[in-house]
Scaffold this active site. Sequence first.
Site, short mmCIF file in Angstrom:
data_model
loop_
_atom_site.label_atom_id
_atom_site.label_comp_id
_atom_site.label_asym_id
_atom_site.label_seq_id
_atom_site.Cartn_x
_atom_site.Cartn_y
_atom_site.Cartn_z
N PHE A 60 48.12 37.62 44.25
CA PHE A 60 48.64 38.06 42.95
C PHE A 60 47.71 37.57 41.85
O PHE A 60 47.32 36.41 41.80
CB PHE A 60 50.05 37.50 42.71
CG PHE A 60 50.63 37.92 41.39
CD1 PHE A 60 51.05 39.22 41.19
CD2 PHE A 60 50.76 37.02 40.35
CE1 PHE A 60 51.58 39.63 39.96
CE2 PHE A 60 51.29 37.40 39.13
CZ PHE A 60 51.70 38.71 38.93
N TYR A 62 46.90 37.65 37.51
CA TYR A 62 47.55 37.83 36.21
C TYR A 62 46.57 37.64 35.06
O TYR A 62 46.92 37.80 33.90
CB TYR A 62 48.70 36.84 36.05
CG TYR A 62 48.26 35.40 36.24
CD1 TYR A 62 47.80 34.64 35.18
CD2 TYR A 62 48.28 34.82 37.50
CE1 TYR A 62 47.36 33.35 35.36
CE2 TYR A 62 47.87 33.52 37.69
CZ TYR A 62 47.40 32.79 36.62
OH TYR A 62 46.96 31.50 36.81
N GLY A 63 45.34 37.28 35.36
CA GLY A 63 44.30 37.05 34.34
C GLY A 63 43.03 37.75 34.77
O GLY A 63 43.05 38.91 35.21
N SER A 64 41.92 37.05 34.70
CA SER A 64 40.62 37.68 34.96
C SER A 64 40.47 38.20 36.38
O SER A 64 39.64 39.09 36.62
CB SER A 64 39.48 36.72 34.62
OG SER A 64 39.47 35.61 35.50
N GLU A 137 38.78 29.86 41.91
CA GLU A 137 40.00 29.49 41.20
C GLU A 137 40.44 28.03 41.38
O GLU A 137 41.04 27.47 40.48
CB GLU A 137 41.15 30.40 41.65
CG GLU A 137 40.95 31.86 41.29
CD GLU A 137 40.89 32.11 39.81
OE1 GLU A 137 41.72 31.55 39.06
OE2 GLU A 137 40.01 32.86 39.38
#
Length: 192
Positions: A60, A62-64, A137
């Site tokens: 999942f 939600y940003g870059s 990440e």
Amino acid sequence: MTIKPVRLGREEIANGQIESYLLEAERLGIMRRVTPEERAISRAAALSRYPRTADGVWVFSYGSLMWNPTFEFDRRDAGTVHGYHRRFCLRTALGRGTPACPGYVLALDRGGSCHGVAFRIPAEKVDNELKLIWDREMVGHAYMARTLKVRLGSKTVPAIGFVMDRTSDNYVGRLPDTEVATAIAGAEGPLG
């Protein structure tokens, strides 16, 4: 105390440029890096909790990761996670800021819901592609990998997601919008 800008792409992650960048940032005292060995342990732990199927693993974003995934996938769907929401609650003196002028980046914090994108990594590529994701990440003691339930239209799939570690030194909680906007408007770092 400055660090040379680097592109955050698949090649730069795979060939070790990002790792060299992180080592230099650590040497300069800008961050405390998660070692490759610690990342491997974290990745194995996340996979051990993931209900793995023959289809592969969902991630999942939600940003870059939505517009610059840097990993291979065979499916991409819009999805929603409940129990977490996107918030500028992660202070950064490296990517989108500097030690003198830190910025804030989005993280998944507890409560609410978040719309994003779920990517499916095919089973035969899971190990290599998740390593790339972890090397991108999970480098700075800010996130925890969790298996999230992502709603994709009429079905729900498990997906690995990266949520804010509220014990991190860089967690700022909920700040006034004006403070966040001012910091974001004035901050500039090696990644933008």
